[in-house]
Design a protein around this motif. Structure first.
Motif, PDB file in Angstrom:
ATOM      1  N   GLY A  88       0.820  -1.216   0.000  1.00 15.68           N
ATOM      2  CA  GLY A  88       0.000   0.000   0.000  1.00 15.68           C
ATOM      3  C   GLY A  88       0.847   1.256   0.000  1.00 15.68           C
ATOM      4  N   ILE A  89       1.903   1.268   0.805  1.00 15.26           N
ATOM      5  CA  ILE A  89       2.782   2.445   0.886  1.00 15.26           C
ATOM      6  C   ILE A  89       3.485   2.674  -0.452  1.00 15.26           C
ATOM      7  CG2 ILE A  89       4.858   3.382   1.990  1.00 15.26           C
ATOM      8  CD1 ILE A  89       4.030   1.793   4.516  1.00 15.26           C
ATOM      9  N   ARG A  97       4.299   8.967   0.624  1.00 13.68           N
ATOM     10  CA  ARG A  97       5.087   7.768   0.905  1.00 13.68           C
ATOM     11  C   ARG A  97       6.268   8.098   1.817  1.00 13.68           C
ATOM     12  NH1 ARG A  97       6.005   6.096  -4.049  1.00 13.68           N
ATOM     13  NH2 ARG A  97       8.076   7.019  -4.271  1.00 13.68           N
ATOM     14  N   THR A  98       6.901   9.232   1.556  1.00 14.30           N
ATOM     15  CA  THR A  98       8.035   9.661   2.387  1.00 14.30           C
ATOM     16  C   THR A  98       7.592   9.923   3.823  1.00 14.30           C
ATOM     17  OG1 THR A  98       9.089  10.677   0.453  1.00 14.30           O
ATOM     18  CG2 THR A  98       9.889  11.347   2.637  1.00 14.30           C
ATOM     19  N   ILE A  99       6.432  10.565   3.972  1.00 18.74           N
ATOM     20  CA  ILE A  99       5.911  10.871   5.315  1.00 18.74           C
ATOM     21  C   ILE A  99       5.593   9.578   6.069  1.00 18.74           C
ATOM     22  CG2 ILE A  99       3.977  11.900   6.591  1.00 18.74           C
ATOM     23  CD1 ILE A  99       3.834  14.033   4.358  1.00 18.74           C
ATOM     24  N   VAL A 151      10.687  -5.238   2.990  1.00 22.67           N
ATOM     25  CA  VAL A 151       9.945  -5.506   1.759  1.00 22.67           C
ATOM     26  C   VAL A 151      10.007  -4.328   0.778  1.00 22.67           C
ATOM     27  CG1 VAL A 151       7.649  -6.029   0.812  1.00 22.67           C
ATOM     28  CG2 VAL A 151       8.409  -7.120   2.932  1.00 22.67           C
ATOM     29  N   MET A 152      10.041  -3.095   1.291  1.00 16.75           N
ATOM     30  CA  MET A 152       9.977  -1.908   0.429  1.00 16.75           C
ATOM     31  C   MET A 152      11.057  -1.865  -0.656  1.00 16.75           C
ATOM     32  SD  MET A 152       7.407   0.083   0.800  1.00 16.75           S
ATOM     33  CE  MET A 152       7.976   1.626   0.097  1.00 16.75           C
ATOM     34  N   PRO A 153      12.328  -2.154  -0.347  1.00 17.69           N
ATOM     35  CA  PRO A 153      13.338  -2.103  -1.419  1.00 17.69           C
ATOM     36  C   PRO A 153      13.045  -3.068  -2.563  1.00 17.69           C
ATOM     37  CG  PRO A 153      14.388  -2.128   0.740  1.00 17.69           C
ATOM     38  CD  PRO A 153      12.941  -2.417   0.966  1.00 17.69           C
ATOM     39  N   LYS A 154      12.516  -4.247  -2.255  1.00 13.70           N
ATOM     40  CA  LYS A 154      12.196  -5.220  -3.295  1.00 13.70           C
ATOM     41  C   LYS A 154      11.021  -4.750  -4.149  1.00 13.70           C
ATOM     42  CE  LYS A 154      15.405  -8.140  -2.426  1.00 13.70           C
ATOM     43  NZ  LYS A 154      16.474  -8.349  -3.438  1.00 13.70           N
TER      44      LYS A 154
END
Length: 642
Positions: A88-89, A97-99, A151-154
């Motif tokens: 979701g992010i 997304r940064t916040i 998970v975010m980097p992938k």
């Protein structure tokens, strides 16, 4: 060539030195797990009994069970929630997304103690009783941010056009996700799961603040033993864990290599298919095994923590302060299910009772803490119709109780004793030191490096105050400042500030004198005799006087099983029960009928049962008020930090 050999030698030596520092503590622990005595300095012969006792110790097995279940369950749930959150992010625009990622990072940068206390207060505010479920929720909560971060980097590396192409070709969003996106982010998901599992497995602080009665993990169980002295059964458990990890590492790092001919790797189509099929089978078996482990552990733990007992009792006591067989005996006689929990210090116990997050039914504090709890309206009046065996308590101890419980309405004496000096006769003789008879002897430069002091604010200040001729309950700032300076002046002479480790260090011959509670002397003398040590340890009550303490059973005002608590107190006041308990804990009993049943030699042991002359100038600790407590604690910090 010679230069290269010399360089290689120093490189190898440096590596060996690092490995030595890393593994000597572990080797020491492994060796101690096979030591036939509890001493960390005396080898009593080879034994495997600590491993046997470890598997028979319900506290260790329950803690291990809880640790594994919470680690598996919290990591699994946090991974699912964190992965969905990361998806979701990732779909947000850049600024939102940064916040959100900044907010996600706050719990990871925040101190664990803040997170732990915040979660505890939240649970209490919403009326949720602390226990297994609150620990599980807490672990899930602090694991989720780490999963998201993994998970975010992938997700950022995935090609969104491939996903959109799958949708254009008629695939549903869910099907497209699992066929296109999911395979790319699996490494991140697995990394997040492993990180969450590891952090949950090793966590102490958050568990400590959110656990309830009878709820222990390995970290909290070990912590509860640290200041009292870690038992050899814990060395055995740690050794098995280390060996299990070592075996897994060996299997992982020494897997069979691919066959090769020359520089080319020989892999035909059939080999690829076979390996793929084998990997699928291995992954399936591994997944099934993990699922079965999780289900078995989960069902047993769920059953233990959700099964309601119509007749139950929650006991809160200091560690190793009751014969465990008596708990079982009480359960068999009354049909009441006992949940027994321990605290390390009275200062740790008080906020737990005050917060009310855990409803203990019966607690065993000391004199001054009982007074504090009573003055802060935390205690319920006892119904002595339910405690007829109180008649066995010697009237002199009921009279002593009036110093902190004026009308004897709230407490029933359990044990009593003094704080004194334990000394090693052989060390003193060999070094030509004087036999200690006064507190002032602890300031004798001849004892430098041979003194063990109690790591307790009241006990340490009591020693200095009595040395100076002041009251152990002094609130005079001038007197306390003088006592503080005396303690600071004494520090160069002290080997260590400890609590129950005084016992083990003195048995190990590591110090000449130590401040100790009288209840330890019988155990110590029995150990010296059993190990056939070449010295004796004697106990003396200092001439200036000391603290005479009284531990008693009380019932918190929020107790849910008050009548059961009174049955518990009545049971422990029974003479035969009190005798059995005394023989286990060796702390003096105030039960007159029980004392008369003891061997005459024990009754005449003046270290355990001192006479009135020895108790001259002795005082019971009183609660001095919040301002005095703050002053004592402030001065104690100055002593410890100087």
């Amino acid at each position: 060539m010679k230069h290269n050999r010399l360089k290689q030698f120093f490189q190898d030596f440096y590596l060996a030195l690092i490995l030595l520092f890393l593994y000597i503590p572990i080797v020491t622990m492994i060796v101690l797990s096979f030591n036939n005595t509890k001493s960390r300095t005396v080898w009593g012969g080879f034994t495997t009994r600590w491993y046997t006792q470890m598997f028979q110790d319900s506290a260790i097995m329950n803690a291990l069970n809880n640790t594994l279940l919470i680690a598996f369950a919290s990591a699994l749930i946090a991974t699912v929630i964190g992965t969905i959150a990361a998806i979701g992010i990732n779909s947000m625009k850049r600024i939102p997304r940064t916040i959100v990622m900044g907010i996600n990072n706050i719990p990871m940068l925040n101190s664990d103690i803040v997170t732990g206390i915040s979660l505890m207060l939240a649970f209490i505010a919403f009326g949720i009783s602390l226990g297994f479920k609150t620990v599980l929720i807490a672990h899930i909560t602090f694991n989720i941010p780490y999963v998201i971060l993994s998970v975010m980097p992938k997700l950022k590396q995935t090609n969104r056009y491939t996903y959109e192409a799958a949708l254009d070709l008629g695939a549903s969003p869910l099907y497209a996700f699992f066929k296109v996106v999911f395979p790319d982010i699996v490494p991140g998901i697995l990394s997040g799961f492993l990180m969450a599992f590891t952090m949950s497995l090793d966590d102490f602080i958050i568990t400590h603040f959110t656990r309830g009665a009878g709820m222990d993990t390995l970290s909290t169980l070990i912590y509860s033993q640290v200041r009292r002295g870690i038992q050899p059964t814990m060395y055995a458990l740690s050794t098995l864990i280390f060996v299990a990890v070592l075996v897994l590492l060996v299997i992982t790092n020494f897997a069979p290599e691919k066959k090769s001919t020359g520089n080319a790797t020989v892999i035909d189509t059939e080999t690829i298919k076979r390996r793929k099929r084998n990997n699928q089978i291995k992954n399936g078996v591994l997944g099934l095994a993990c699922t079965l482990i999780l289900l078995v552990v989960g069902v047993s733990t769920y059953s233990r923590y959700t099964t309601t007992h119509s007749n139950e009792l929650y006991v809160y006591n200091a560690g190793e302060y009751i014969d465990p067989d008596l708990i079982e005996e009480f359960e068999q006689e009354t049909g009441i299910k006992v949940t027994y929990d321990v605290f390390e210090t009275l200062e740790e116990m008080y906020p737990v009772i005050e917060a009310g997050g855990v409803n203990y039914d019966v607690v065993c504090p000391s004199d001054y803490m009982i007074q504090k709890m009573k003055e802060n309206d935390l205690l319920a009046e006892l119904n002595f119709d339910n405690i007829p065996n109180v008649k066995n308590i010697d009237p002199q101890y009921m009279e002593m109780s009036k110093q902190f419980d004026p009308e004897n309405k709230y407490s029933v004496p359990y044990t009593w004793g003094t704080v004194g000096i334990l000394y090693n006769t052989k060390l003193i003789e060999e070094k030509g030191l004087p036999v200690p008879t006064k507190w002032s002897d602890l300031w004798n430069p001849a004892y430098k490096g041979e003194i063990l002091m109690q790591d307790s604010v009241r006990d340490a200040f009591m020693v200095a105050l009595k040395k100076d001729g002041f009251s152990a309950n002094s609130t005079d700032e001038t007197e306390l400042q003088q006592a503080k300076q005396d303690l600071i002046d004494q520090k160069p002479l002290i080997q260590a500030y400890v609590i129950d480790q005084v016992r083990d260090k003195m048995i190990g011959g590591e110090a000449a004198i130590g401040v100790i509670y009288s209840g330890e002397i019988m155990y110590i003398q029995d150990e010296v005799a059993a190990q056939n040590l070449p010295f004796s340890l004697e106990y003396v009550i200092p001439e200036e006087g000391t603290n005479v303490w009284l531990d008693s059973w009380v019932v918190p005002k929020n107790a849910k099983n008050k009548e059961n608590a009174e049955k518990w107190i009545n049971f422990l006041c029974r003479p035969d029960v009190a005798v059995k308990n005394f023989e286990y804990i060796t702390y003096a009993t105030p039960n007159k009928a029980a004392k008369e049943m003891l061997d005459e030699e024990i009754q005449n042991n003046k270290a355990v049962f001192p006479d009135a002359k020895q108790l001259k100038n002795c005082e019971v600790y009183r609660y001095l008020g919040d301002e005095a407590d703050e002053l004592y604690n402030s001065l104690w910090k100055e002593v410890k930090s100087d």
